[in-house]
Design an enzyme around this catalytic site. Sequence first.
Site, PDB file in Angstrom:
ATOM      1  N   GLY A 209     111.929  27.426  16.057  1.00  0.00           N
ATOM      2  CA  GLY A 209     110.607  27.771  15.544  1.00  0.00           C
ATOM      3  C   GLY A 209     109.490  27.007  16.257  1.00  0.00           C
TER       4      GLY A 209
ATOM      5  N   HIS B 191      94.415  30.366   9.572  1.00  0.00           N
ATOM      6  CA  HIS B 191      95.644  30.075  10.321  1.00  0.00           C
ATOM      7  C   HIS B 191      95.981  31.247  11.243  1.00  0.00           C
ATOM      8  CE1 HIS B 191      96.481  26.820   7.395  1.00  0.00           C
ATOM      9  NE2 HIS B 191      97.211  26.320   8.374  1.00  0.00           N
ATOM     10  N   HIS B 192      96.894  30.984  12.172  1.00  0.00           N
ATOM     11  CA  HIS B 192      97.402  32.000  13.098  1.00  0.00           C
ATOM     12  C   HIS B 192      97.999  33.193  12.344  1.00  0.00           C
ATOM     13  CE1 HIS B 192     101.488  30.594  12.170  1.00  0.00           C
ATOM     14  NE2 HIS B 192     100.925  29.377  12.148  1.00  0.00           N
TER      15      HIS B 192
ATOM     16  N   GLY C  73     108.482  19.601   5.765  1.00  0.00           N
ATOM     17  CA  GLY C  73     107.148  20.091   6.146  1.00  0.00           C
ATOM     18  C   GLY C  73     106.957  21.540   5.772  1.00  0.00           C
ATOM     19  N   THR C  74     108.040  22.204   5.372  1.00  0.00           N
ATOM     20  CA  THR C  74     107.963  23.640   5.027  1.00  0.00           C
ATOM     21  C   THR C  74     106.981  23.862   3.884  1.00  0.00           C
ATOM     22  OG1 THR C  74     110.269  23.841   5.656  1.00  0.00           O
ATOM     23  CG2 THR C  74     109.386  25.600   4.275  1.00  0.00           C
TER      24      THR C  74
ATOM     25  N   MET D  93     107.326  24.757  15.096  1.00  0.00           N
ATOM     26  CA  MET D  93     107.330  23.310  14.836  1.00  0.00           C
ATOM     27  C   MET D  93     108.599  22.654  15.367  1.00  0.00           C
ATOM     28  SD  MET D  93     104.549  22.258  13.718  1.00  0.00           S
ATOM     29  CE  MET D  93     105.128  20.605  13.375  1.00  0.00           C
TER      30      MET D  93
ATOM     31  N   THR E  33      98.411  23.411   2.523  1.00  0.00           N
ATOM     32  CA  THR E  33      97.353  22.392   2.632  1.00  0.00           C
ATOM     33  C   THR E  33      96.164  22.748   1.751  1.00  0.00           C
ATOM     34  OG1 THR E  33      98.029  21.981   4.880  1.00  0.00           O
ATOM     35  CG2 THR E  33      95.834  21.223   4.274  1.00  0.00           C
TER      36      THR E  33
ATOM     37  N   ALA F 265     115.137  24.747  14.804  1.00  0.00           N
ATOM     38  CA  ALA F 265     114.858  24.247  16.158  1.00  0.00           C
ATOM     39  C   ALA F 265     114.214  25.304  17.053  1.00  0.00           C
ATOM     40  CB  ALA F 265     116.145  23.737  16.797  1.00  0.00           C
TER      41      ALA F 265
ATOM     42  N   LYS G 220     101.504  33.261  10.159  1.00  0.00           N
ATOM     43  CA  LYS G 220     101.741  32.466   8.941  1.00  0.00           C
ATOM     44  C   LYS G 220     102.078  33.385   7.768  1.00  0.00           C
ATOM     45  CE  LYS G 220     100.030  28.632   6.204  1.00  0.00           C
ATOM     46  NZ  LYS G 220     101.306  27.909   6.257  1.00  0.00           N
TER      47      LYS G 220
ATOM     48  N   ASN H 117     101.112  19.087   4.886  1.00  0.00           N
ATOM     49  CA  ASN H 117     100.343  18.867   6.118  1.00  0.00           C
ATOM     50  C   ASN H 117     100.567  17.429   6.565  1.00  0.00           C
ATOM     51  OD1 ASN H 117      98.247  18.433   8.059  1.00  0.00           O
ATOM     52  ND2 ASN H 117      97.358  20.342   7.324  1.00  0.00           N
TER      53      ASN H 117
HETATM   54  P1  NAD Z   1     108.516  29.423  12.549  1.00  0.00           P
HETATM   55  O1  NAD Z   1     108.776  30.725  11.853  1.00  0.00           O
HETATM   56  O2  NAD Z   1     108.042  29.442  13.956  1.00  0.00           O
HETATM   57  O3  NAD Z   1     109.862  28.517  12.499  1.00  0.00           O
HETATM   58  C1  NAD Z   1     110.727  28.443  11.407  1.00  0.00           C
HETATM   59  C2  NAD Z   1     112.143  28.400  11.988  1.00  0.00           C
HETATM   60  O4  NAD Z   1     113.074  28.154  10.927  1.00  0.00           O
HETATM   61  C3  NAD Z   1     112.549  29.724  12.661  1.00  0.00           C
HETATM   62  O5  NAD Z   1     113.074  29.476  13.958  1.00  0.00           O
HETATM   63  C4  NAD Z   1     113.622  30.270  11.722  1.00  0.00           C
HETATM   64  O6  NAD Z   1     114.585  31.074  12.386  1.00  0.00           O
HETATM   65  C5  NAD Z   1     114.206  28.959  11.206  1.00  0.00           C
HETATM   66  N1  NAD Z   1     115.044  29.115  10.009  1.00  0.00           N
HETATM   67  C6  NAD Z   1     114.926  30.024   9.006  1.00  0.00           C
HETATM   68  N2  NAD Z   1     115.960  29.886   8.134  1.00  0.00           N
HETATM   69  C7  NAD Z   1     116.737  28.873   8.619  1.00  0.00           C
HETATM   70  C8  NAD Z   1     117.926  28.267   8.176  1.00  0.00           C
HETATM   71  N3  NAD Z   1     118.562  28.704   7.071  1.00  0.00           N
HETATM   72  N4  NAD Z   1     118.461  27.258   8.895  1.00  0.00           N
HETATM   73  C9  NAD Z   1     117.848  26.807  10.021  1.00  0.00           C
HETATM   74  N5  NAD Z   1     116.707  27.362  10.506  1.00  0.00           N
HETATM   75  C10 NAD Z   1     116.156  28.376   9.805  1.00  0.00           C
HETATM   76  O7  NAD Z   1     107.504  28.638  11.629  1.00  0.00           O
HETATM   77  P2  NAD Z   1     106.666  27.297  11.962  1.00  0.00           P
HETATM   78  O8  NAD Z   1     105.283  27.672  12.374  1.00  0.00           O
HETATM   79  O9  NAD Z   1     107.484  26.396  12.812  1.00  0.00           O
HETATM   80  O10 NAD Z   1     106.518  26.713  10.477  1.00  0.00           O
HETATM   81  C11 NAD Z   1     107.650  26.429   9.683  1.00  0.00           C
HETATM   82  C12 NAD Z   1     107.195  25.972   8.310  1.00  0.00           C
HETATM   83  O11 NAD Z   1     106.461  24.743   8.438  1.00  0.00           O
HETATM   84  C13 NAD Z   1     106.239  26.934   7.598  1.00  0.00           C
HETATM   85  O12 NAD Z   1     106.487  26.867   6.208  1.00  0.00           O
HETATM   86  C14 NAD Z   1     104.858  26.378   7.921  1.00  0.00           C
HETATM   87  O13 NAD Z   1     103.866  26.751   6.988  1.00  0.00           O
HETATM   88  C15 NAD Z   1     105.159  24.895   7.863  1.00  0.00           C
HETATM   89  N6  NAD Z   1     104.233  24.042   8.611  1.00  0.00           N
HETATM   90  C16 NAD Z   1     103.952  22.844   8.037  1.00  0.00           C
HETATM   91  C17 NAD Z   1     103.152  21.942   8.707  1.00  0.00           C
HETATM   92  C18 NAD Z   1     102.929  20.579   8.092  1.00  0.00           C
HETATM   93  O14 NAD Z   1     102.108  19.805   8.605  1.00  0.00           O
HETATM   94  N7  NAD Z   1     103.669  20.232   7.044  1.00  0.00           N
HETATM   95  C19 NAD Z   1     102.619  22.259   9.964  1.00  0.00           C
HETATM   96  C20 NAD Z   1     102.934  23.502  10.531  1.00  0.00           C
HETATM   97  C21 NAD Z   1     103.769  24.380   9.843  1.00  0.00           C
END
Ligand code: NAD
Length: 267
Positions: free
Chosen positions: A14, A159-160, A102-103, A16, A170, A12, A163, A128
Amino acid sequence: MTAPLRIALPGAAGRMGRMITTLAAADDRCMIVAASDRPGSPMLGQDIGTMNQLPVSGVVVADDAAALFAAKPDVIIDFTTPAATLSLAAMAASHQVAMVVGTTGLSAEDGKQLSHLASDIPVVWCANTSVGVTLLGRLVEQVAAKLVDDWDIEIVESHHKHKIDAPSGTALALGQAAAKGRNVDLDAVMSLDRTGARQDGDIGFAVMRGGDVAGEHSVIFYGQSERLELTHRATDRVIFGRGALRAASWIAQQKAGLYAMDDVLAD
Ligand code: NAD
């Protein structure tokens, strides 16, 4: 009137997680009933509303995934890390809760485990969640099937700078789509180290990282004296959040199994 979809939100704090919190707050078809982040996160104990400049929600960030399931969610929306995803998926399977994953950056072995767990619960796994990228995948498969002899395929993504995984999930999914169109195994033709001459049939990957780029992907088909480029540019992460919420409301109605964003959009 149907009851709002009950969402549990790991990650929550992060990028996304915050995006999904903001979108869900503006949508009365869903509500976030529980949130968590990793142990040690500075956001633990904070209200997910106030930490996103929204009204107080009454949901605070827990450090324990058990809190997510105690709130009896209909679905988990997971944008965290591969290790967290697999542990959450195992818990979701034992609690019989649907999941949107989505991870990105999951290994082949992680993918097998997720797919195994999805025999007990419905899971959408999608690198994605944008509608545009999902369509791009379909186009790439079609074009790759037509442009065969003497056409070289390269995939470029930006990407930013925060990442972690590369190439992006994707880019790899687009590579899979191209390989499927050509009826080959991506592992046998993917090229990440670009030193040396290009081999016929290679699907090459190039990666750029910097600034705040939300996500850009191009699949380039190089022919002799011509070039076809298919590009998607995300200008705001909101597209991934919207797609994740759409996937969440869809997967909550499905039978156990592993689904892709294509399945969500097909309905
Ligand atoms: P981020 O690092 O900002 O957020 C991830 C969050 O997960 C962090 O707050 C972290 O502390 C938390 N986390 C880590 N371990 C945890 C656990 N055990 N329990 C609960 N929370 C935990 O990253 P982001 O930019 O939000 O991206 C997250 C993931 O989603 C990445 O793998 C990214 O590549 C992916 N992503 C996918 C899409 C899609 O369309 N599928 C889009 C954007 C990002």
